[in-house]
Write an enzyme that holds these catalytic residues in place. Structure first.
Site, PDB file in Angstrom:
ATOM      1  N   ASN A 284       0.839  -1.208   0.000  1.00 31.72           N
ATOM      2  CA  ASN A 284       0.000   0.000   0.000  1.00 31.72           C
ATOM      3  C   ASN A 284       0.872   1.255   0.000  1.00 31.72           C
ATOM      4  O   ASN A 284       0.681   2.186   0.799  1.00 31.72           O
ATOM      5  CB  ASN A 284      -0.938  -0.010   1.213  1.00 31.72           C
ATOM      6  CG  ASN A 284      -2.175   0.844   0.986  1.00 31.72           C
ATOM      7  OD1 ASN A 284      -2.384   1.382  -0.101  1.00 31.72           O
ATOM      8  ND2 ASN A 284      -2.988   0.982   2.018  1.00 31.72           N
TER       9      ASN A 284
ATOM     10  N   HIS B 275      -9.334   4.118   8.718  1.00 34.19           N
ATOM     11  CA  HIS B 275      -9.769   2.790   8.303  1.00 34.19           C
ATOM     12  C   HIS B 275     -11.174   2.463   8.808  1.00 34.19           C
ATOM     13  O   HIS B 275     -11.904   1.715   8.153  1.00 34.19           O
ATOM     14  CB  HIS B 275      -8.794   1.728   8.814  1.00 34.19           C
ATOM     15  CG  HIS B 275      -7.642   1.481   7.889  1.00 34.19           C
ATOM     16  ND1 HIS B 275      -6.447   2.176   7.976  1.00 34.19           N
ATOM     17  CD2 HIS B 275      -7.491   0.625   6.853  1.00 34.19           C
ATOM     18  CE1 HIS B 275      -5.621   1.752   7.034  1.00 34.19           C
ATOM     19  NE2 HIS B 275      -6.221   0.817   6.344  1.00 34.19           N
TER      20      HIS B 275
END
Length: 465
Positions: free
Chosen positions: A316, A352
């Site tokens: 990521n 998140h």
């Protein structure tokens, strides 16, 4: 017609229909990129923005139906902030608060005990884009620009973008659903036809794009073959707890390797779309064009590194770079890298979602990285450990290190995937909180090991980066 076909395909594959829709949508990016190269590359900026905006909106509607209004509203509000508030701290703070509150409200209203593919999934990607947009616009009014770091300098905006430009940037089909993160500055260069190795022509990027697509497809096959044997739900069964401890730990290790391939698949396929369109172009190095501007994975490093930091650096990548540029480095006024690191991880935790599993995952990451840095310093400073690390025993050390690395990578990933307190706590109890005990004991043991293994003249206080 499409819905019944997708439903039948999902049932035959044993996958949720939203997941099949997502993969199908990522693949549609390749025809979109080909259409752009063939019919829109030489068109005006307005036409290109319109194509990108409409194609991205079509993908959003295909996946989330009428819920596309969430992203459309947030993009409009962001544009109005830039236009009406100007290059001010108020703009940055307003953007940050509005976009994060909207995202968190979305998490709260749609939350379940499972990881669902819903409108909040691409919206979290969009949130970073829009917050980053306000920061890049603010930076464009600061003096002197020459004092900026390279990453910051390459992202600043000299003028207010148009509404269509912001929508094209936000909905660009190569990055809307799962990323990667890129700046409006890079997007404008794409629209201007500057991201190409052939001046004035579409880039020769088909082969690099197909390489990333092929790698992504391979990861998809691996995940499809092995994921039925490593389901998240297995952790909560009596059968899992009935196995001996060594089996449970090995299962966590193998489960982590397989589970991460679903993220790797999406990022590699999306990166291939960006490369095909030209957004992945990163200049010429040693006479060869580079196509890694949108790379979200370093696959060789990901598969071979024995270090937790190595995995973080390979995984990521664009999101991590966004967090580094827009959070970590902007906190340097605090004068403490550890505090900046903690606050950056706190931001990523909240970004998140609201589940306790994210808090546990990122707190474990912080603990593991801190212990790993101190361990590497100990090995470097100790003649005995340095000699051992460079001896013929290193292959054996590497195997042991990889086992520890992936075991506790999986240990940290358990709460990230199981989300809720009752689920991940059940798993941690079943393995006797081995990860916490291992790293907490290591953290307190390293100072004493330094006294034993490091000569006095080599000793120095451990620095926290």
């Amino acid at each position: 017609m499409a819905a019944p076909l997708l439903k039948s395909l999902a049932e035959s594959l044993g996958s949720p229909e939203p997941a099949v829709r997502l993969i199908f949508s990522l693949l549609i990016g390749y025809p979109f990129a080909l259409v752009y190269r063939k019919f829109f590359f030489y068109q005006s900026a307005t036409v290109i923005h319109l194509f990108h905006a409409l194609s991205g909106l079509a993908l959003a509607a295909f996946n989330f139906g009428s819920q596309i209004y969430h992203s459309a509203v947030c993009v409009l509000v962001q544009f109005l902030m830039l236009r009406l508030m100007g290059r001010t701290v108020t703009t940055v703070l307003s953007s940050f608060i509005f976009q994060m509150v909207y995202l968190l409200a979305g998490y709260y209203c749609t939350a379940t005990e499972e990881y669902d593919i819903k409108w909040t999934m691409p919206h979290c990607v969009l949130t970073l884009k829009l917050i980053g947009l306000s920061l890049d616009f603010y930076d464009g009014g600061q003096e002197p620009v020459s004092s900026f770091r390279a990453q910051q300098k390459n992202a600043v905006l000299s003028s207010v973008p148009s509404l269509l430009e912001v929508y094209g940037f936000s909905y660009f089909y190569g990055g809307f659903l799962v990323g990667p993160q890129f700046t409006l500055h890079s997007y404008k260069k794409l629209v201007a036809g500057e991201l190409t190795d052939c001046h004035g022509k579409p880039p020769n990027s088909a082969i690099p794009a197909m390489k990333r697509f092929s790698l992504g497809f391979l990861c998809l096959v691996i995940y499809a073959v092995f994921s039925p044997y490593y389901q998240d739900s297995y952790y909560l069964t009596d059968e899992f707890e009935a196995h001996p401890l060594w089996y449970r730990l090995v299962f966590i290790l193998l489960w982590a390797k397989v589970s991460l391939y679903k993220y790797v698949t999406c990022w590699l396929i999306a990166e291939g779309v960006c490369i095909l369109a030209g957004l992945g172009y990163n200049g010429i190095v040693d006479g060869k064009p580079q196509w890694n501007a949108c790379a979200n994975m370093k696959m060789w490093l990901f598969e071979t590194t024995p270090l937790f930091e190595g995995t973080i650096a390979s995984f990521n990548i664009n999101t991590n770079e966004w967090a580094s540029r827009n959070v970590f480095k902007r906190l340097r006024f605090l004068g403490n890298k550890m505090v900046s690191h903690m606050l950056t991880l706190l931001f990523l935790t909240i970004w998140h979602g609201l589940h306790s599993g994210y808090v546990m995952c990122f707190s474990m990451e912080f603990l593991i990285v801190m212990v790993e840095k101190q361990t590497l310093t100990l090995v470097r400073d100790s003649p005995l450990l340095s000699k051992l690390a460079n001896s013929a025993f290193y292959p054996l050390i590497y195997v042991v290190q990889q086992f520890i690395h992936w075991l506790f990578m999986g240990y940290s990933l358990v709460p990230f995937c199981l989300l809720t307190y009752d689920k991940w706590l059940k798993v941690y109890r079943s393995v006797y909180f081995s990860g916490h005990i291992f790293f907490i004991v290591a953290l307190f043991s390293i100072p004493y090991l330094r006294k034993v293994l490091v000569p006095k003249r080599e000793r120095s206080p451990l620095k926290q980066d």
